[in-house]
Design an enzyme around this catalytic site. Sequence first.
Site, PDB file in Angstrom:
ATOM      1  N   HIS A 259      41.883  29.907  39.070  1.00 56.50           N
ATOM      2  CA  HIS A 259      41.299  28.836  39.819  1.00 56.50           C
ATOM      3  C   HIS A 259      40.098  28.521  39.487  1.00 56.50           C
ATOM      4  CE1 HIS A 259      39.648  31.842  42.312  1.00 56.50           C
ATOM      5  NE2 HIS A 259      38.776  31.082  42.685  1.00 56.50           N
ATOM      6  N   ARG A 260      39.419  29.605  38.793  1.00 62.16           N
ATOM      7  CA  ARG A 260      38.263  29.221  37.905  1.00 62.16           C
ATOM      8  C   ARG A 260      38.536  30.143  36.658  1.00 62.16           C
ATOM      9  NH1 ARG A 260      34.650  28.889  42.704  1.00 62.16           N
ATOM     10  NH2 ARG A 260      34.530  26.541  43.201  1.00 62.16           N
TER      11      ARG A 260
ATOM     12  N   LYS B  84      36.094  39.556  45.114  1.00 65.66           N
ATOM     13  CA  LYS B  84      34.519  39.995  44.532  1.00 65.66           C
ATOM     14  C   LYS B  84      34.015  38.730  44.150  1.00 65.66           C
ATOM     15  CE  LYS B  84      35.178  44.334  42.854  1.00 65.66           C
ATOM     16  NZ  LYS B  84      34.997  45.325  42.006  1.00 65.66           N
TER      17      LYS B  84
ATOM     18  N   LYS C 124      42.370  42.322  35.696  1.00 64.67           N
ATOM     19  CA  LYS C 124      41.851  43.464  35.761  1.00 64.67           C
ATOM     20  C   LYS C 124      42.969  44.149  34.579  1.00 64.67           C
ATOM     21  CE  LYS C 124      39.333  47.052  37.345  1.00 64.67           C
ATOM     22  NZ  LYS C 124      37.992  46.669  37.985  1.00 64.67           N
TER      23      LYS C 124
HETATM   24  N1  GLU Z   1      34.791  46.909  36.357  1.00 68.45           N
HETATM   25  C1  GLU Z   1      33.842  46.416  37.101  1.00 68.45           C
HETATM   26  C2  GLU Z   1      34.438  46.020  38.445  1.00 68.45           C
HETATM   27  O1  GLU Z   1      35.331  46.628  38.884  1.00 68.45           O
HETATM   28  C3  GLU Z   1      33.211  45.048  36.463  1.00 68.45           C
HETATM   29  C4  GLU Z   1      33.986  43.880  36.173  1.00 68.45           C
HETATM   30  C5  GLU Z   1      33.233  42.874  35.264  1.00 68.45           C
HETATM   31  O2  GLU Z   1      32.103  43.138  35.174  1.00 68.45           O
HETATM   32  O3  GLU Z   1      33.817  41.879  34.997  1.00 68.45           O
HETATM   33  O4  GLU Z   1      33.770  45.143  39.252  1.00 68.45           O
END
Ligand code: GLU
Length: 474
Positions: free
Chosen positions: A68-69, A97, A109
Amino acid sequence: MEKKNNPSLSFSANVNFMIDRALTVLKIDTGISNSIKTCNSTIKVSFPVEINGRIEVFTGWRSVHSDHRLPSKGGIRFAPIVNEDEVEALASLMTYKCAIVDVPFGGSKGGLLIDPSKYTRDDMQRITRRFARELIRKGYLSPATNVPAPDMGTGEREMAWITDTYKQLHPEDINYLGCVTGKPVAHGGIRGRVEATGRGVVYAIREFFRHADDVKAAGLTPKLGGKRIVVQGLGNVGYYAAKLLDEEDQSKIIAIIERDGVLVNEDGLCVEDVRMHMNQHKTIEGFPGAVFSENIAAGLEIECDILIPAAMEAQITKENAHNIKTKLIVEAANGPVTFEADDILQQRGITILPDAYINAGGVTVSYFEWVRNIAHIRFGRMERRHDEMRGAQMLKVIENMTGEKSASWMQKELAHGADELDLVRSGLDDTMRNSYQQLKEIYQSNDNVHDFRTAAYVVAIQKLVRAYIDIGVY
Ligand code: GLU
């Protein structure tokens, strides 16, 4: 989803059950709930690389939970145990997050199934570059759409290789440095990114301790100084969190749990010394001035004020949740407490500060790095000297008015223009404080919210639904 009689829930089921609690509080329609929880897409790639004259096939995944972003954001882990479900669960955590800390990105991820310790630096470089090429070619890596970062088993080194691979494939992309974050500072990285997740954990704990009512509700005495803390994992996140708590907050790190055992010292361990010992000997065993034991499981059950799991998922489960003897759990790792354990811990009155908020400092500073890359200028470069000059002039005025020479601390504080590290830390602190306050507001104002995790997910889902409505998805 049926949770009863399910001996071991998958990681994504654990996250989704926790999300369900927030969806129930918000009374969100099932169709919308499902669309929030579902990962948009996941790619699996397998590719051959020649290692010592033999062809080895490597497998990796990259999942986009939400877009969405854009870009979608989240680390890439290199680990001997990683699978599609884990990558999807971690991608979904990234969505929540980012929403919680107001980082304007979707969630993603990646994971590569590999034990990095078994390969040379050259092998790792070829494997990483090949994995990056696969992701780039398939539209899963670019500054505009999908931006990886370090995670377990990856760091600045891998990020530099990925950037270079992207640059070679897209030399015309003026923003190529923004294709990953967590790069070395000399190669487009930002100061303060390496420590960011651990520092964010500490900023969050400090904010918690500014709220006397929350501290009291957790059964803790007011001050962070002197608190007895157990840390699991002295990797990048655990190390910086423990080090700051030890050196700046005068807390006592009474135990450190690592892969090979537990170090205990009731008077407090010097985190820096333990880390140096670990780097030198590849084990925490033999560290002088502490008792070593191989019983890792017992480590988590040591009586303490604050327990910080900073290693990996599913460390506190329904098997050991009854034996945890702490007042506050601070989830520096992703998913260290399972859904079933969370239920047990809540019933036992143990307060949990959840992963999606606690470890969001990493992606927050990644966001700053990406902005720096897109802006093509280091933060503070234009204003630092100007601010210093203004500070110096103010000091002069004060000295003229009082007729006295100003104290040296004043000279240091006032005539100091903020550099990049100052600004990054200030932005990170502000983010962690604001987000805590958002969580707390939900926690206090909603009778159906009984824990910080549900509060965090309510905050995230409200923002996500708003975004989806604004762009016309619903
Ligand atoms: N791997 C880190 C996390 O789980 C950082 C992710 C990021 O900086 O994009 O939040």
